[in-house]
Enzyme design. Structure first.
Site, PDB file in Angstrom:
ATOM      1  N   LYS A  72      46.367 -31.596 -59.788  1.00 59.93           N
ATOM      2  CA  LYS A  72      47.345 -31.216 -58.760  1.00 59.93           C
ATOM      3  C   LYS A  72      48.743 -31.654 -59.170  1.00 59.93           C
ATOM      4  CE  LYS A  72      45.484 -28.847 -56.865  1.00 59.93           C
ATOM      5  NZ  LYS A  72      44.106 -28.527 -56.840  1.00 59.93           N
TER       6      LYS A  72
ATOM      7  N   CYS B  55      47.807 -10.390 -61.113  1.00 62.69           N
ATOM      8  CA  CYS B  55      48.575  -9.211 -60.767  1.00 62.69           C
ATOM      9  C   CYS B  55      48.015  -8.634 -59.464  1.00 62.69           C
ATOM     10  CB  CYS B  55      48.544  -8.106 -61.824  1.00 62.69           C
ATOM     11  SG  CYS B  55      49.218  -8.625 -63.399  1.00 62.69           S
TER      12      CYS B  55
ATOM     13  N   GLU C 279      50.105 -29.434 -61.981  1.00 63.43           N
ATOM     14  CA  GLU C 279      50.416 -28.031 -61.700  1.00 63.43           C
ATOM     15  C   GLU C 279      51.540 -27.844 -60.697  1.00 63.43           C
ATOM     16  OE1 GLU C 279      47.220 -25.632 -60.129  1.00 63.43           O
ATOM     17  OE2 GLU C 279      46.443 -27.300 -58.972  1.00 63.43           O
TER      18      GLU C 279
ATOM     19  N   GLY D  83      44.677  -6.575 -64.877  1.00 60.56           N
ATOM     20  CA  GLY D  83      43.599  -6.789 -65.842  1.00 60.56           C
ATOM     21  C   GLY D  83      44.084  -6.673 -67.269  1.00 60.56           C
TER      22      GLY D  83
HETATM   23  C1  F6R Z   1      43.986 -25.532 -59.302  1.00 63.56           C
HETATM   24  C2  F6R Z   1      43.492 -24.186 -59.189  1.00 63.56           C
HETATM   25  C3  F6R Z   1      42.788 -23.596 -60.356  1.00 63.56           C
HETATM   26  C4  F6R Z   1      41.523 -22.872 -59.867  1.00 63.56           C
HETATM   27  C5  F6R Z   1      40.867 -22.144 -61.030  1.00 63.56           C
HETATM   28  C6  F6R Z   1      39.575 -21.472 -60.639  1.00 63.56           C
HETATM   29  O1  F6R Z   1      44.644 -25.933 -58.154  1.00 63.56           O
HETATM   30  O2  F6R Z   1      43.648 -23.560 -58.191  1.00 63.56           O
HETATM   31  O3  F6R Z   1      42.471 -24.558 -61.299  1.00 63.56           O
HETATM   32  O4  F6R Z   1      40.663 -23.796 -59.320  1.00 63.56           O
HETATM   33  O5  F6R Z   1      41.755 -21.171 -61.528  1.00 63.56           O
HETATM   34  O6  F6R Z   1      39.780 -20.534 -59.634  1.00 63.56           O
HETATM   35  P1  F6R Z   1      38.586 -19.971 -58.783  1.00 63.56           P
HETATM   36  O7  F6R Z   1      38.064 -21.076 -57.946  1.00 63.56           O
HETATM   37  O8  F6R Z   1      39.162 -18.861 -57.989  1.00 63.56           O
HETATM   38  O9  F6R Z   1      37.557 -19.522 -59.769  1.00 63.56           O
END
Ligand code: F6R
Length: 610
Positions: free
Chosen positions: A486, A2, A489, A108
């Site tokens: 990848k 959000c 998603e 949150g």
């Molecule tokens: C996949 C992707 C997510 C993030 C995960 C962790 O392409 O972007 O799997 O890697 O949500 O996010 P961070 O790195 O921000 O903790």
């Protein structure tokens, strides 16, 4: 998850709010809304819609009070990623109490919302949404006779959870009140105007300054001033200055590409160059890592895959015992961690709830806590004992690409210095590896160029397939995992990734004539064994797309229906170039299926809920 924005000042602000929300859309995009104060009528005008900011703009334009909306100089806005309550206009923010005395936008989760809702209902409140956040509007409204700032302070004392919210009330025109606990909230200053937002990127370019707020402080913003109160109501100074950080404020751009995902894949050489330069300049103390009994690399999603590569780097180059785990599992399994251990949280956003939660467990148990992030000023930078920054620039596409390669490069740089400090690497070997590391941007550039034609053919051939299997061994395994993630998603293609040596223990049963199997066959100590695995796959009729290192392709080339040759580098760095064709494969298949790779369904870029 959000995105929230707020404005109070001397300009009509609807466009500022909508533009800010558009830039925060990566944080969620299932519904959106704004509330603006109409000073003449002493009421708040609220517009909400299902969908992204484009849909919200349409709803604003169609609103019967469009003129009053256009004139207002105080407002708040929200772009939502649903947690409690389905995606609907009624659950979109801003949310208000039943008397519409208060409007709030919240990022949150309010964990004790069920108990609070029952209590508020008993006191006569009537709820209109299924959200956890609506209790906050009722709590603030219930205490409004103390003034908005005091009412917010009173409300947060009753809330469990992690959140950031901004409140406004027609009873106090020209005032915004914001607060945060473990979710980000920044304030920006202009001439006779103040901005609030989830991230600097949601605020305008021409700010005169910006600060991040501390947990459980309350900010009271007016056009000509700003006051920050601590939990007891005393006036405090915001501590963390943000605006020096031009990188985080750089405006993301598609650079002429059709999507941020493709622009960010293309930008990887520059992102790597910046990160390597920043790391060289940082003079970061690797002492705690070099002295560590064990290093635990904790992360989620793509960052977890970078951590899997990091384990090899820390163990092989750094000579230090390392393990990698998923944050949401590690933190809840009573991990054996304590003084003498280092726990390194890897998170591009610096805000991922489970990664931060894991670091808090580590800290409670006496471990030294480090962070690796792309977001300076993010929560992890405030909580870790020290933070290593990648400089990939803002990543807008929900699917992480350039942040992954820069995380791996940063982990390589750290491991190299740990190896030197511990004597695992001789200075001459370290110098050779450093040269390889510095060559990575060019290697990635060449890998992208070499991928273009074979990946285009692979997309043409396999874009309608219902299942892909990805195989790898050693550092090729995290690349296989990343390739499958990848594809899932952004193209919604069911895919599995396996250690190639495990294939015979189950997944080989999935293979049929023509099943596409992507094999990461870069240079590694187990390349020969991987070759045998590929032969076994082919013998079952599968079609193989192999990612191999130029010059070491050997037998793999004969086994591959399609082959991408990436330039050679040190085997432990090969995940960086080898990931590029898999990013392009996922992107290409998403496009072939008519999907927008920047906006995968159900996802948000920053996962601030557990
Ligand atoms: C996949 C992707 C997510 C993030 C995960 C962790 O392409 O972007 O799997 O890697 O949500 O996010 P961070 O790195 O921000 O903790």
């Amino acid at each position: 998850m959000c995105g929230i924005v707020g404005y109070v000042g001397n300009r009509p602000c609807i466009d500022l709010l909508l533009d800010g929300l558009e830039r925060l859309e990566y944080r969620g995009y299932d519904s959106a809304g704004v509330a603006l104060l109409d000073d003449d009528a002493a009421l708040a005008l609220r517009v909400r819609s299902v969908g992204g900011i484009a849909e919200l703009r349409g709803a604003v334009a169609r609103h019967p009070d469009a003129e009053a909306l256009q004139a207002s100089r105080t407002g708040i806005g929200h772009t939502r990623w649903a947690t409690h309550g389905r995606v609907s206009e009624g659950n979109a923010h801003p949310l208000s109490d039943d008397g519409e005395r208060v409007q709030i936008v919240l990022n949150g989760i309010v964990e004790n919302h069920v108990a609070l809702r029952s209590q508020l209902r008993r006191d006569g409140a009537v709820f209109s949404s299924e959200t956890d956040a609506e209790v906050v509007a009722h709590l603030v409204a219930g205490a409004l006779d103390r003034g908005l700032a005091e009412a917010v302070r009173h409300a947060i004392a009753q809330l469990d959870g992690h959140f950031a919210f901004v409140a406004t009330s027609p009873q106090e025109p020209g005032v915004l009140v914001g607060t945060r606990r473990a979710c980000p909230l920044v304030v920006g200053y202009g001439d006779e105007e103040r901005f609030l937002g989830s991230a600097l990127v949601g605020l305008p370019d021409d700010l005169r300054g910006a600060h991040a707020l501390d947990d459980d402080t309350v900010v009271v913003a007016r056009a000509d001033g700003l006051q920050v109160l601590d939990a007891r109501g005393g006036i405090v100074q915001p501590r963390q200055l943000l605006l020096a950080d031009a990188g985080a404020h750089a405006r993301p751009s598609r650079n002429g590409h059709d999507s941020f995902m493709l622009a960010e894949i293309e930008e990887q050489p520059q992102a790597l160059r910046r990160t390597l330069r920043a790391q060289a300049a940082a003079g970061w103390d690797v002492g705690p890592l070099a002295r560590a009994r064990r290093v635990s690399l904790i992360a989620c999603g793509t960052s977890y895959h970078a951590g899997l590569v990091g384990r090899y780097l820390l163990e092989t180059w750094g000579g230090v015992r390392a393990e990698t785990d998923v944050a949401s599992e590690w933190r809840h399994r009573d991990p054996d961690v304590g003084p003498g251990d280092v726990v390194l949280g890897i998170t591009q956003s610096g805000e991922t709830a489970d990664t931060l939660g894991a670091l808090r467990v580590a800290r409670e148990r006496g471990a030294h806590v480090l962070g690796l992030t792309n977001a300076s000023g993010s929560q992890i930078t405030r909580e870790a004992d020290a933070t290593v920054l990648t400089d990939a620039g803002p990543e807008v596409s929900v699917a992480a690409t350039k942040t992954f390669v820069t995380q791996v490069a940063a982990l390589a740089g750290l491991s190299l210095r740990v190896g030197l400090a511990r004597g695992t690497l001789t200075p001459s070997r370290a110098a050779l590896l450093l040269d390889e590391l510095e060559r990575l941007p060019d290697v990635v550039e060449a890998a992208r160029a070499a991928s273009a034609a074979p990946i285009e053919r692979a997309v043409e051939r396999w874009s309608d397939e219902g299942f892909f299997l990805f195989l790898g061994r050693h550092v090729g395994l995290p690349v296989a995992l990343e390739g499958a993630l990848k594809l899932k998603e952004v193209a919604y293609v069911p895919s599995d990734a396996y250690a190639a040596g495990e294939m015979k223990h189950g997944p080989i049963a999935l293979l049929r004539e023509g099943t596409p199997v992507v094999v990461v066959a870069t240079d590694s100590p187990v390349l020969d064994k991987l070759r045998s695995n590929v032969a076994e796959v082919r013998a079952r009729g599968a079609h193989v797309l192999a990612i191999a290192t130029e010059g070491a392709a050997g037998v793999i080339a004969d086994e591959a229906d399609e082959l991408v040759l990436v330039p050679p580098t040190d085997p432990l760095l090969s995940p960086v170039p080898a990931t590029v064709p898999l990013q392009l494969l996922a992107y290409g298949i998403a496009r072939a299926r008519g999907l927008d790779p920047d906006r995968p369904r159900n996802l948000a870029k920053t996962v601030t809920v557990e």
